[in-house]
Scaffold this motif. Structure first.
Motif, PDB file in Angstrom:
ATOM      1  N   LYS A  21       0.834  -1.205   0.000  1.00 33.90           N
ATOM      2  CA  LYS A  21       0.000   0.000   0.000  1.00 33.90           C
ATOM      3  C   LYS A  21       0.869   1.257   0.000  1.00 33.90           C
ATOM      4  O   LYS A  21       0.611   2.205  -0.740  1.00 33.90           O
ATOM      5  CB  LYS A  21      -0.889  -0.039   1.235  1.00 33.90           C
ATOM      6  N   ASN A  22       1.916   1.252   0.854  1.00 35.89           N
ATOM      7  CA  ASN A  22       2.811   2.397   0.906  1.00 35.89           C
ATOM      8  C   ASN A  22       3.552   2.590  -0.404  1.00 35.89           C
ATOM      9  O   ASN A  22       3.797   3.720  -0.826  1.00 35.89           O
ATOM     10  CB  ASN A  22       3.814   2.233   2.050  1.00 35.89           C
ATOM     11  N   GLN A  23       3.906   1.488  -1.051  1.00 38.59           N
ATOM     12  CA  GLN A  23       4.602   1.563  -2.333  1.00 38.59           C
ATOM     13  C   GLN A  23       3.709   2.209  -3.393  1.00 38.59           C
ATOM     14  O   GLN A  23       4.151   3.075  -4.149  1.00 38.59           O
ATOM     15  CB  GLN A  23       4.998   0.147  -2.760  1.00 38.59           C
ATOM     16  N   MET A  24       2.438   1.812  -3.416  1.00 42.23           N
ATOM     17  CA  MET A  24       1.490   2.400  -4.364  1.00 42.23           C
ATOM     18  C   MET A  24       1.286   3.886  -4.062  1.00 42.23           C
ATOM     19  O   MET A  24       1.231   4.714  -4.971  1.00 42.23           O
ATOM     20  CB  MET A  24       0.140   1.683  -4.287  1.00 42.23           C
ATOM     21  N   ARG A  25       1.191   4.244  -2.788  1.00 39.62           N
ATOM     22  CA  ARG A  25       0.993   5.635  -2.400  1.00 39.62           C
ATOM     23  C   ARG A  25       2.169   6.486  -2.842  1.00 39.62           C
ATOM     24  O   ARG A  25       1.987   7.586  -3.359  1.00 39.62           O
ATOM     25  CB  ARG A  25       0.811   5.719  -0.885  1.00 39.62           C
ATOM     26  N   GLU A  26       3.376   5.963  -2.658  1.00 41.92           N
ATOM     27  CA  GLU A  26       4.571   6.698  -3.054  1.00 41.92           C
ATOM     28  C   GLU A  26       4.645   6.861  -4.568  1.00 41.92           C
ATOM     29  O   GLU A  26       5.002   7.922  -5.071  1.00 41.92           O
ATOM     30  CB  GLU A  26       5.814   5.965  -2.534  1.00 41.92           C
ATOM     31  N   LYS A  27       4.267   5.815  -5.291  1.00 39.82           N
ATOM     32  CA  LYS A  27       4.279   5.879  -6.753  1.00 39.82           C
ATOM     33  C   LYS A  27       3.281   6.921  -7.256  1.00 39.82           C
ATOM     34  O   LYS A  27       3.571   7.715  -8.152  1.00 39.82           O
ATOM     35  CB  LYS A  27       3.958   4.497  -7.336  1.00 39.82           C
ATOM     36  N   ASN A  28       2.094   6.938  -6.652  1.00 37.53           N
ATOM     37  CA  ASN A  28       1.080   7.927  -7.020  1.00 37.53           C
ATOM     38  C   ASN A  28       1.546   9.339  -6.686  1.00 37.53           C
ATOM     39  O   ASN A  28       1.294  10.272  -7.436  1.00 37.53           O
ATOM     40  CB  ASN A  28      -0.238   7.633  -6.306  1.00 37.53           C
ATOM     41  N   ARG A  29       2.229   9.486  -5.541  1.00 36.69           N
ATOM     42  CA  ARG A  29       2.701  10.810  -5.137  1.00 36.69           C
ATOM     43  C   ARG A  29       3.723  11.333  -6.137  1.00 36.69           C
ATOM     44  O   ARG A  29       3.682  12.495  -6.528  1.00 36.69           O
ATOM     45  CB  ARG A  29       3.325  10.740  -3.742  1.00 36.69           C
ATOM     46  N   GLN A  30       4.619  10.453  -6.588  1.00 35.56           N
ATOM     47  CA  GLN A  30       5.631  10.882  -7.546  1.00 35.56           C
ATOM     48  C   GLN A  30       5.013  11.181  -8.913  1.00 35.56           C
ATOM     49  O   GLN A  30       5.526  11.991  -9.664  1.00 35.56           O
ATOM     50  CB  GLN A  30       6.712   9.815  -7.668  1.00 35.56           C
ATOM     51  N   ALA A  31       3.884  10.529  -9.208  1.00 29.90           N
ATOM     52  CA  ALA A  31       3.200  10.772 -10.475  1.00 29.90           C
ATOM     53  C   ALA A  31       2.342  12.031 -10.412  1.00 29.90           C
ATOM     54  O   ALA A  31       1.764  12.442 -11.415  1.00 29.90           O
ATOM     55  CB  ALA A  31       2.343   9.567 -10.839  1.00 29.90           C
ATOM     56  N   GLY A  32       2.242  12.641  -9.228  1.00 29.64           N
ATOM     57  CA  GLY A  32       1.497  13.887  -9.090  1.00 29.64           C
ATOM     58  C   GLY A  32       0.037  13.707  -8.771  1.00 29.64           C
ATOM     59  O   GLY A  32      -0.746  14.646  -8.873  1.00 29.64           O
ATOM     60  N   ARG A  33      -0.367  12.509  -8.378  1.00 25.84           N
ATOM     61  CA  ARG A  33      -1.771  12.282  -8.022  1.00 25.84           C
ATOM     62  C   ARG A  33      -1.980  12.571  -6.546  1.00 25.84           C
ATOM     63  O   ARG A  33      -1.064  12.481  -5.745  1.00 25.84           O
ATOM     64  CB  ARG A  33      -2.152  10.832  -8.299  1.00 25.84           C
ATOM     65  N   HIS A  34      -3.204  12.879  -6.175  1.00 25.22           N
ATOM     66  CA  HIS A  34      -3.609  13.095  -4.784  1.00 25.22           C
ATOM     67  C   HIS A  34      -2.799  14.193  -4.110  1.00 25.22           C
ATOM     68  O   HIS A  34      -2.378  14.048  -2.970  1.00 25.22           O
ATOM     69  CB  HIS A  34      -3.484  11.802  -3.968  1.00 25.22           C
ATOM     70  N   GLN A  35      -2.565  15.250  -4.824  1.00 24.12           N
ATOM     71  CA  GLN A  35      -1.848  16.348  -4.199  1.00 24.12           C
ATOM     72  C   GLN A  35      -2.851  17.326  -3.611  1.00 24.12           C
ATOM     73  O   GLN A  35      -3.819  17.705  -4.255  1.00 24.12           O
ATOM     74  CB  GLN A  35      -0.960  17.067  -5.213  1.00 24.12           C
ATOM     75  N   TYR A  36      -2.600  17.704  -2.393  1.00 26.02           N
ATOM     76  CA  TYR A  36      -3.471  18.638  -1.699  1.00 26.02           C
ATOM     77  C   TYR A  36      -2.691  19.931  -1.452  1.00 26.02           C
ATOM     78  O   TYR A  36      -1.532  19.893  -1.087  1.00 26.02           O
ATOM     79  CB  TYR A  36      -3.931  18.062  -0.359  1.00 26.02           C
ATOM     80  N   SER A  37      -3.359  21.040  -1.677  1.00 30.01           N
ATOM     81  CA  SER A  37      -2.708  22.305  -1.380  1.00 30.01           C
ATOM     82  C   SER A  37      -3.677  23.152  -0.570  1.00 30.01           C
ATOM     83  O   SER A  37      -4.894  22.983  -0.651  1.00 30.01           O
ATOM     84  CB  SER A  37      -2.325  23.033  -2.669  1.00 30.01           C
TER      85      SER A  37
END
Length: 43
Positions: A21-37
């Motif tokens: 799960k953490n691996q998928m989350r990190e991959k998504n974060r690097q791809a720019g998904r689920h970014q909150y500002s």
């Protein structure tokens, strides 16, 4: 109804699930998904 104790249940490897799960989350974060500002669209 058959009675099952905790010994009869299949063991789950929670550590492996969490790592995946953490691996998928990190991959998504690097791809720019689920970014909150905190910036808002309105003025």
């Amino acid at each position: 109804m058959p009675r099952t104790s905790d010994n009869d249940k299949k063991a789950k490897d929670n550590q492996a699930l969490r790592a995946e799960k953490n691996q998928m989350r990190e991959k998504n974060r690097q791809a720019g998904r689920h970014q909150y500002s905190k910036k808002t669209d309105h003025l």
